[in-house]
Design an enzyme around this catalytic site. Sequence first.
Site, PDB file in Angstrom:
ATOM      1  N   ASP A  56     -16.716 -31.313  22.301  1.00  0.00           N
ATOM      2  CA  ASP A  56     -17.542 -31.522  23.478  1.00  0.00           C
ATOM      3  C   ASP A  56     -16.950 -32.701  24.250  1.00  0.00           C
ATOM      4  O   ASP A  56     -16.034 -33.384  23.783  1.00  0.00           O
ATOM      5  CB  ASP A  56     -19.001 -31.766  23.095  1.00  0.00           C
ATOM      6  CG  ASP A  56     -19.960 -31.323  24.196  1.00  0.00           C
ATOM      7  OD1 ASP A  56     -19.560 -31.315  25.374  1.00  0.00           O
ATOM      8  OD2 ASP A  56     -21.121 -31.000  23.881  1.00  0.00           O
ATOM      9  N   TYR A  57     -17.480 -32.945  25.419  1.00  0.00           N
ATOM     10  CA  TYR A  57     -16.928 -33.911  26.367  1.00  0.00           C
ATOM     11  C   TYR A  57     -16.769 -35.297  25.721  1.00  0.00           C
ATOM     12  O   TYR A  57     -17.758 -35.950  25.413  1.00  0.00           O
ATOM     13  CB  TYR A  57     -17.866 -33.999  27.572  1.00  0.00           C
ATOM     14  CG  TYR A  57     -17.253 -34.506  28.848  1.00  0.00           C
ATOM     15  CD1 TYR A  57     -17.009 -33.653  29.912  1.00  0.00           C
ATOM     16  CD2 TYR A  57     -16.934 -35.840  29.007  1.00  0.00           C
ATOM     17  CE1 TYR A  57     -16.473 -34.106  31.108  1.00  0.00           C
ATOM     18  CE2 TYR A  57     -16.392 -36.316  30.197  1.00  0.00           C
ATOM     19  CZ  TYR A  57     -16.164 -35.443  31.240  1.00  0.00           C
ATOM     20  OH  TYR A  57     -15.630 -35.909  32.419  1.00  0.00           O
TER      21      TYR A  57
END
Length: 759
Positions: free
Chosen positions: A285-286
């Site tokens: 994820d980011y």
Amino acid sequence: MKKLILALAVLVSLSAAAQRSQDKKKMDAFITNLMKKMTIEEKIGQLNLVTPGGGIATGAVVSSNVEAKIKEGKVGGLFGVHGPEKVRQAQDFAVKQTRMKIPLLFGSDVIHGYKTIFPIPLGLSASWDMALIERSARIAALESTANGLNWNFSPMVDIARDPRWGRVAEGAGEDPYLGSQIARAMVRGYQGDDMTKPTTMMACVKHFILYGAAEAGRDYNTTDMSRIKMFNEYLPPYKAAIDAGVGSVMSSFNDIDAVPATGNKWVLTDLLRGRWGFDGFVVSDYTSVNEMIAHGMGDLQAVSALALKAGLDMDMVGEGFLTTLPKSLKEGKVTEKEIDQSCRRILEAKYKLGLFDDPYRYIDTSRPAKEILTADTRKAAREIAARSFVLLKNNNQVLPLKKSGTIALVGPLANNKNNMLGTWAVSGDPQTSIPLLEGMKNVAGNGVNIIYAKGANITNDTLLAKKVNVFGTRIDIDKRSPEEMLKEAVEAARKADVVVAAVGEASEMSGESSSRSDITLPESQKKLVRALVQTGKPVVLVMMSGRPLALEEENELTTAMLQTWHAGSEAGNAIADVLFGDYNPSGKLTATFPRNVGQVPIYYSQRTTGRPATSEEFKKFQSNYLDVPNSPLFPFGYGLSYTTFSYGDVKLNKNSMKPNEAITATVTLTNTGKYDGEEVVQLYIRDVVCSITRPVKELKGFQKVFLKAGESKEVSFKITAEDLKFYNSELNYVAEPGDFKVFIGTSSQEVKEADFKLQ
């Protein structure tokens, strides 16, 4: 004839398997040959996913820094780049100006539609209609690929049982069985049966794993649970997506067993690849690789090595892989084999998308005008939205509204385009949405006089408004005083035959980083509802929210309540279709609505206790509250209709079965009302005696049935030993002989039951 058909089916299956084997050999040979020519730096470059951020709007497709990295072979994929021209520019950098000419992936968060926005996923799930949900994903893929995208960070399949958590809006609710059906439908909708088609895209199931169980309902928080709970209640939707052939997986922000998911070898390798056989690639994820530093796992070099060795293949935005893996390789902290393994998986994804055959496969400048936000896609959005609404209350049959007389339409969400799309509609334009006022005028026709008044702000709290308005104005605080707006609304109500009050949350009061400790209506709106009720006119509450809210007061005061979630591009038209009876509501809740936040977490399939509450009445030394009943305000599976349905007794074709047999459970469903309508018939099972404590009931089947007024139909479910299986204390998937109960009904609470045995 049956034997011939069976033989033909076997031949077709064997032929398909042989073709898949041949295709895999061809892919393996191609990628092996390609990787032999790549330097270690180029291999590491494939593991890097970047976004150009705000640089696209004013200049080139990407900022100069990202352009340089692409040309140096240091980027495997981009996200945040949309449009055939911009995608072509970036792809040109990769295939024309790099040594290896390896094409890029282009990804985006297409959560509930691309430009044509459908209801938030929690709303979609309330339709209980898998064909409809798959259709929404199919349209989203069509529009996304028309704008050059080939990879989608969806579906989000996290089980969520705490409505304080804002991202409950993005999933399918609390139930693993229903969540699994929806996960499959979404993957099929995005990927189709051939990912090389320019109208399909690779899906990415997220967030792996347990993100929806964050402690205190606070986003990004730690998650801690037993393996039994994990396997039986939280993992099934992820597994369903894997079994449906999802191409990629995104790791979650939270930790599992005190190790962040992004660097957790048990999660990404032992479970995902070893136990489940996943053969796609895993993206972080980011910046979740970098965030392991704050988790206390070491510096950027250490956490990047940890993630790679755990089984993470692609680093989203953080560039820890890009900047530290060469050093870690020299120091022996990672191996070239580990880098090769991740590189191969990403190259395989590009191969499966057909990008090596044609890097410009998804770039066609003629498609956007023909395929994005068209009359057909808007029509679909309207139909789908109407089927997601849940009728919570309808005293005195005030709904459907008559297409005559005077209606007072009030509330901060009654004429508010900025909040129709819902959270995480990153590609949607709120100004293309239909607000409720416009929709009611469209549907009601000239025979209805609609008086509009805003009545209240979503909230009067300027600090809360500032937090919510990060992505643009969602909470607009009126220049008029609250008293002045309230007076206007009351005057409108007094002139009307009925009041429709559109209240709830702004779209960004739910979603990522939007946890709430208070899940009631803001006080500004509570005051509005109270004042409207005091006029003595029937009040219909249209509830727009991204989560279950605590609505005990509103349920007591108002005449009717329709839960519409955030309904998307066609929100106003769809809501009006239901309010005026052009469509009879058929949605059912997929997340329990609590009486108050103190009941949270609350869900229907709680495990049995040694001192269960035997009634709603308080009794000492039983598992109950002093100040509120155990029961929710509205249970899982609940939803009314403008018509009524009655259920006959549950009939079983036999009362016991062997593991290789099946039992058929049947009920007679009758539409006893005056309207044609649909009912979601729900099947639950309870394992009465077991080696571990089991839930009081578990959803194991459902059917959405349409009946004309007065019509009856027998509805049957086939129960096999597979439906009775669970993970035991050794995490073996078993069905234990013994007594079972089967329940069939209109919700998790209102059911008829019967008993059977597994021998």
